[in-house]
Design a protein around this motif. Structure first.
Motif, mmCIF file in Angstrom:
data_model
loop_
_atom_site.group_PDB
_atom_site.id
_atom_site.type_symbol
_atom_site.label_atom_id
_atom_site.label_comp_id
_atom_site.label_asym_id
_atom_site.label_seq_id
_atom_site.Cartn_x
_atom_site.Cartn_y
_atom_site.Cartn_z
ATOM 1 N N ARG A 46 0.839 -1.209 0.000
ATOM 2 C CA ARG A 46 0.000 0.000 0.000
ATOM 3 C C ARG A 46 0.870 1.253 0.000
ATOM 4 O O ARG A 46 0.604 2.212 -0.737
ATOM 5 N N LEU A 47 1.919 1.261 0.813
ATOM 6 C CA LEU A 47 2.804 2.419 0.869
ATOM 7 C C LEU A 47 3.575 2.603 -0.433
ATOM 8 O O LEU A 47 3.807 3.737 -0.874
ATOM 9 N N LEU A 48 3.991 1.503 -1.049
ATOM 10 C CA LEU A 48 4.684 1.598 -2.333
ATOM 11 C C LEU A 48 3.756 2.171 -3.410
ATOM 12 O O LEU A 48 4.180 2.993 -4.238
ATOM 13 N N ASP A 49 2.492 1.752 -3.396
ATOM 14 C CA ASP A 49 1.529 2.267 -4.374
ATOM 15 C C ASP A 49 1.299 3.762 -4.162
ATOM 16 O O ASP A 49 1.239 4.532 -5.134
ATOM 17 N N ILE A 50 1.193 4.176 -2.915
ATOM 18 C CA ILE A 50 0.993 5.595 -2.624
ATOM 19 C C ILE A 50 2.211 6.404 -3.057
ATOM 20 O O ILE A 50 2.090 7.480 -3.650
ATOM 21 N N GLY A 51 3.406 5.876 -2.777
ATOM 22 C CA GLY A 51 4.624 6.565 -3.164
ATOM 23 C C GLY A 51 4.741 6.735 -4.669
ATOM 24 O O GLY A 51 5.153 7.796 -5.167
ATOM 25 N N SER A 70 9.273 8.548 4.678
ATOM 26 C CA SER A 70 10.380 9.469 4.917
ATOM 27 C C SER A 70 10.976 9.202 6.292
ATOM 28 O O SER A 70 10.253 8.911 7.251
ATOM 29 N N ILE A 71 12.300 9.306 6.369
ATOM 30 C CA ILE A 71 12.964 9.121 7.660
ATOM 31 C C ILE A 71 12.774 10.370 8.515
ATOM 32 O O ILE A 71 13.045 11.485 8.072
ATOM 33 N N ASP A 72 12.287 10.185 9.705
ATOM 34 C CA ASP A 72 12.117 11.285 10.651
ATOM 35 C C ASP A 72 12.858 10.910 11.924
ATOM 36 O O ASP A 72 13.099 9.733 12.197
ATOM 37 N N CYS A 73 13.255 11.899 12.691
ATOM 38 C CA CYS A 73 14.006 11.604 13.921
ATOM 39 C C CYS A 73 13.670 12.624 14.997
ATOM 40 O O CYS A 73 13.161 13.706 14.725
ATOM 41 N N MET A 74 13.955 12.243 16.213
ATOM 42 C CA MET A 74 13.750 13.123 17.363
ATOM 43 C C MET A 74 14.937 12.954 18.302
ATOM 44 O O MET A 74 15.472 11.849 18.462
ATOM 45 N N HIS A 75 15.373 14.050 18.910
ATOM 46 C CA HIS A 75 16.528 14.035 19.805
ATOM 47 C C HIS A 75 16.078 14.269 21.238
ATOM 48 O O HIS A 75 15.328 15.199 21.518
ATOM 49 N N TRP A 76 16.536 13.406 22.134
ATOM 50 C CA TRP A 76 16.303 13.588 23.561
ATOM 51 C C TRP A 76 17.639 13.778 24.265
ATOM 52 O O TRP A 76 18.572 12.999 24.067
ATOM 53 N N GLU A 77 17.704 14.787 25.099
ATOM 54 C CA GLU A 77 18.923 14.995 25.876
ATOM 55 C C GLU A 77 18.984 13.981 27.006
ATOM 56 O O GLU A 77 18.003 13.769 27.723
ATOM 57 N N GLU A 137 14.984 7.262 15.370
ATOM 58 C CA GLU A 137 14.689 7.397 13.948
ATOM 59 C C GLU A 137 13.554 6.444 13.572
ATOM 60 O O GLU A 137 13.470 5.321 14.071
ATOM 61 N N ALA A 138 12.687 6.925 12.692
ATOM 62 C CA ALA A 138 11.565 6.108 12.246
ATOM 63 C C ALA A 138 11.226 6.469 10.809
ATOM 64 O O ALA A 138 11.487 7.586 10.360
ATOM 65 N N VAL A 139 10.656 5.510 10.099
ATOM 66 C CA VAL A 139 10.161 5.761 8.746
ATOM 67 C C VAL A 139 8.696 6.143 8.866
ATOM 68 O O VAL A 139 7.875 5.347 9.331
ATOM 69 N N ALA A 140 8.360 7.359 8.488
ATOM 70 C CA ALA A 140 6.997 7.882 8.614
ATOM 71 C C ALA A 140 6.325 7.896 7.257
ATOM 72 O O ALA A 140 6.862 8.452 6.302
ATOM 73 N N SER A 141 5.148 7.319 7.150
ATOM 74 C CA SER A 141 4.393 7.345 5.905
ATOM 75 C C SER A 141 3.652 8.671 5.791
ATOM 76 O O SER A 141 3.443 9.375 6.784
#
Length: 220
Positions: free
Chosen positions: A165-170, A181-188, A211-215
């Protein structure tokens, strides 16, 4: 003579030990402080939050809601409603004198804002009217509740159907072969062990990077 000396020494030691112990206990008792009760006016905090973001004509429009909460209002209300229906901690109750306690909106907003902004537990007190210990308790119950209610649906590995489904949407959006898309968040990490410093150093501070892959549908 030796036995008498040993007896006197033991008596002196016991007396010294007892005096020392009593002094320690007395000092600890004297240092205990009573927590002052603060009337936070929970209802006023709920009304302010409701009028600012959740009423039919809110002070802040939807795009500012998403900017503040890091998610849209539909998703936020789904989480709030699910927690208030299924988790007793998020159900509003009255205290011994009949006053309403914290609302599900206040508890969930505190739990969302703390990790979203990386702020301290008492940072939301003035606006939401929650003390530090209450905010920490909200965050713990919020995390456990979200995992319990939404874990099977969202916190799992993607199935072949999900990937297709994600490949078809892309491909439709002009990115063939892309699942997100790769997304990330930083924690101290304030108390990062010295031996691990090199693994978590970024600039002048020590952070953990998630880091996570966000649809694309995550941002709708």
């Amino acid at each position: 003579m030796a036995d008498e000396l040993d007896q006197r020494f033991n008596e002196a030691f016991d007396e010294f030990f007892e005096d020392t112990y009593n002094n320690i206990v007395e000092n600890r008792t004297n240092k205990q402080r009573k927590h002052a009760y603060i009337e936070r006016n929970h209802e006023a905090g709920h009304n302010r939050l409701w009028n600012d973001y959740f009423s039919e004509d809110p002070t802040f429009p939807p795009h500012l809601f998403k900017r503040c909460f890091r998610l849209n209002k539909v998703v936020c209300m789904r989480i709030v409603d699910s927690l208030s229906e299924n988790v007793p901690f998020f159900q509003q109750r009255k205290d011994a004198v009949g006053r309403l306690g914290l609302s599900p909106l206040q508890k969930c907003t505190s739990s969302i804002c703390m990790p979203a902004y990386g702020c301290a537990a008492d940072a939301v007190d003035e606006y939401l009217r929650l003390g530090e210990s209450t905010s920490l308790s909200c965050l713990t119950n919020f995390t456990e509740g979200v995992i319990q209610l939404f874990g099977d649906e969202y916190l799992r590995r993607p199935t072949p159907e999900d990937l297709q489904r994600l490949l078809d949407i892309g491909e439709i959006r002009g990115f063939p072969g892309m699942i997100g898309s790769i997304d990330c968040m930083h924690w101290e990490w304030k108390n990062c062990p010295t031996a691990w410093k090199g693994q978590y150093t970024r600039g002048s501070g020590k952070t953990i990077v998630l880091e996570a892959v966000a649809s694309q549908d995550l941002w709708i």
